[in-house]
Design a protein around this motif. Sequence first.
Motif, short mmCIF file in Angstrom:
data_model
loop_
_atom_site.label_atom_id
_atom_site.label_comp_id
_atom_site.label_asym_id
_atom_site.label_seq_id
_atom_site.Cartn_x
_atom_site.Cartn_y
_atom_site.Cartn_z
N GLY A 465 26.86 -29.53 -8.37
CA GLY A 465 27.59 -28.40 -8.94
C GLY A 465 27.51 -27.15 -8.09
O GLY A 465 27.54 -26.02 -8.61
N GLY A 466 27.43 -27.35 -6.77
CA GLY A 466 27.21 -26.21 -5.89
C GLY A 466 28.45 -25.44 -5.49
O GLY A 466 28.34 -24.35 -4.92
N LEU A 467 29.65 -25.96 -5.78
CA LEU A 467 30.86 -25.27 -5.34
C LEU A 467 30.94 -23.86 -5.93
O LEU A 467 31.20 -22.89 -5.21
CB LEU A 467 32.10 -26.08 -5.75
N GLY A 468 30.72 -23.76 -7.21
CA GLY A 468 30.80 -22.44 -7.85
C GLY A 468 29.74 -21.49 -7.34
O GLY A 468 30.00 -20.29 -7.17
N VAL A 469 28.56 -22.02 -7.08
CA VAL A 469 27.47 -21.18 -6.57
C VAL A 469 27.83 -20.63 -5.20
O VAL A 469 27.60 -19.45 -4.90
CB VAL A 469 26.16 -21.99 -6.50
N VAL A 470 28.41 -21.48 -4.36
CA VAL A 470 28.78 -21.05 -3.00
C VAL A 470 29.87 -19.98 -3.06
O VAL A 470 29.83 -18.98 -2.33
CB VAL A 470 29.24 -22.26 -2.16
N VAL A 471 30.85 -20.17 -3.94
CA VAL A 471 31.91 -19.17 -4.09
C VAL A 471 31.33 -17.84 -4.56
O VAL A 471 31.72 -16.76 -4.08
CB VAL A 471 32.99 -19.67 -5.08
N ASP A 472 30.37 -17.90 -5.47
CA ASP A 472 29.72 -16.67 -5.94
C ASP A 472 29.02 -15.94 -4.80
O ASP A 472 29.01 -14.69 -4.75
CB ASP A 472 28.71 -16.99 -7.05
N VAL A 473 28.41 -16.68 -3.87
CA VAL A 473 27.73 -16.05 -2.73
C VAL A 473 28.74 -15.31 -1.86
O VAL A 473 28.48 -14.21 -1.37
CB VAL A 473 26.96 -17.10 -1.90
N ILE A 474 29.93 -15.90 -1.67
CA ILE A 474 30.96 -15.21 -0.89
C ILE A 474 31.31 -13.87 -1.55
O ILE A 474 31.52 -12.86 -0.88
CB ILE A 474 32.23 -16.08 -0.76
N ARG A 475 31.35 -13.87 -2.87
CA ARG A 475 31.74 -12.67 -3.59
C ARG A 475 30.66 -11.60 -3.60
O ARG A 475 30.96 -10.41 -3.46
CB ARG A 475 32.12 -13.03 -5.04
N VAL A 476 29.39 -12.00 -3.80
CA VAL A 476 28.35 -10.99 -4.06
C VAL A 476 27.13 -11.16 -3.15
O VAL A 476 26.02 -10.80 -3.52
CB VAL A 476 27.90 -11.05 -5.54
N ALA A 477 27.33 -11.70 -1.96
CA ALA A 477 26.20 -11.91 -1.05
C ALA A 477 25.50 -10.59 -0.72
O ALA A 477 26.13 -9.54 -0.61
CB ALA A 477 26.68 -12.58 0.24
N LEU A 478 24.17 -10.68 -0.54
CA LEU A 478 23.39 -9.49 -0.20
C LEU A 478 23.49 -9.16 1.29
O LEU A 478 23.20 -8.04 1.69
CB LEU A 478 21.92 -9.71 -0.59
#
Length: 689
Positions: A465-478
């Motif tokens: 289920g990592g697709l959504g997590v990876v997309v979230d990183v693109i959006r809010v990466a530190l």
Amino acid sequence: MAYATGRRRFLSLPAVQPGGEVSPAVLSHSLACLADEILALRNATFPVHRRNAREAIRQVSAIREFLADVAPASLPASAAVALSELHITLQKLANLLRDCARPGARLWVLMHSEKVSNDFRALIKSVGTALDVVLPLSATDASPEVKELVRLVAEQAWKAEVGTVPADALTARNVESAIVHFENGIAPDPIDLEQIMEHLRIRSWIDCNEEILFLEDLSSSSAEDIDVVEQKEAALLGGLTALMVYCRVTVFDAGDDRKSGEANQQKAPPRTMNQVMNLDDLRCPISYEMMLDPVTIATGHTYGRASISKWFKSGSLTCPVTGEKLTDATFVPNSSVRYLVEQLYRSNNLPIPEPSSRQRNSSKSAVTTPDSTAAAKATMMVAAFLVSKLSSSSTRREQRKAASEIRKLTKSNVFNRACTVNAGAVPWLLHLLSSREASTEDNAVAALLNLSKHPSGGRAIVDAGGLGVVVDVIRVALKVESQQNAAAILFYLSSMEDCPAEIGNMPDAIPTLVELVREGSYRGKKNAVVTLFGLLLCHSNRIKILEAGAVPALIALLPSQERGDIASDAVAVLAKISEQPDGAAAIVSCAEGIPRLVEFFRTTGSRSGRENCVSALLSMCVHGGVEVVSSLSQMPALMPALYSLVTEGSPRAGKKARLLIDRIHLLDEQGWPAMAPSSVQDHGVVHAQ
């Protein structure tokens, strides 16, 4: 087995025979220079073969004293033979001592102790022979004290105990035992590993990593030159590299943190990297750029690998800083300076660029099986150990270190990636992406990027289920680098069967990528563009990409301020989009669409970029009708570029250009000609190179 390091192969002892007509005076001066080079190693660390090295340096010291005391002009012609023999011997001795003192080469030298001891023995006795038998000592004007010293040194050369000392031999046996343990699938005793590290004076993570870098360089230099006779040595090299990786992960796992913690407690208040050191020391003296891949040459000066390699290849066998002449083009990676440079980038919240010189290791990415059973099983143990740290560690510090080690372990080796996926690393790395600590997130994303390049790694990310997590990183990466790497993960996943559709079905995925094309860093934009191209392989994604506003964002990449390769990638996506009527209409409706495509076509040097550009223009003519053709006909600069492509491009590109020329010419003569859309699509889109 000799391994290339610069122009000389490691542990090989080449020497140049002095000319037969060289006078004793000239030989004496040259010998003095050679002796000075060797004596400069007097304070070097010799973790192994220390006794042999000290005895050799002691003899050279006596020779230097003799050369300083005697007047070169007073040397008789009969001394030329002895001096020539000494000259050859000291050349070889200098190379041998440099290799034994080289940072990162301790373990390799230890495991070749028999050869090294034999070389020391032969060279030391050669010195004794030259001084005792050949040199006409009585015919020189050296003082009685110096003559007596030379006689004593010559006598000692024959009596000296030259060989592998018991402590070195015991440590070598312990190393062999550790490798046998790996072959049997058994973890070596941690106490034995610590004793090996202590004997070799490998006392920190940095020291251990320096050994690994050296061994990897040897492996890289020998990758294309291994025959049947050398396979045993290649297996040893693989086993030693795996052993040092295992030690870096296990022996120095907590020790470095403890030491750094104690050191930090003594620092109040803490200072930034910019305050505690001169940044010019981290810049290459040749290019004046930060040394992301620093190497040190024989003079002790450090340069960027690419710059000093270019310097040597130009025929300049000198130190650029001092002008000192070098005997060879040997250099060794300087992991200490690289660590400082990386720390500098991190302390200033800057992404660490990837040095192009690291492409030298690209051949290793094809390695699917290690050279030995020991290396394979050691890698499996390392992967299992790191995953256990990710899953059971109670502190973020340990998890961050484990993620960092996985990132290094999987950077270029296919087998290492497979082992890490099989050990179950993916779910735990995905879990770390929820961390609000920038360094932890950065290491976890980079590790997942490495694993996504392996088929089983990509599938594991999707199944967890990592697709959504990876997309979230693109959006809010530190960190910007984390955002870039997350987009790259989606690119590799988009090449998997059924994955483009899964990505496209996520409501935020395509809009997030388009936003990255608009607002991201250069590398982020590039990764997003190539990912969009992969997603277009799924027909249902085209409408979603258009609705997300991809066309204006891609068109905006075509001005000259963007580097050419990303513009070529953008044109490839536009060409794919234009194959369908709605895609072509979207480009035509963009006010700057056609003008910027034509300008790019005229000015780009990319062959694939020009062909894709013609494909897009041709598709727009087919789907857009007379209005598009008329617009192109009013751009006089377009026709010369099209004729140029007809004569200089590939047959397929020339055919597309000829079709477009015909459409424009026939517009006024016969009106708009009929042309089926499929005739354009059949020519396909060319991937940017």
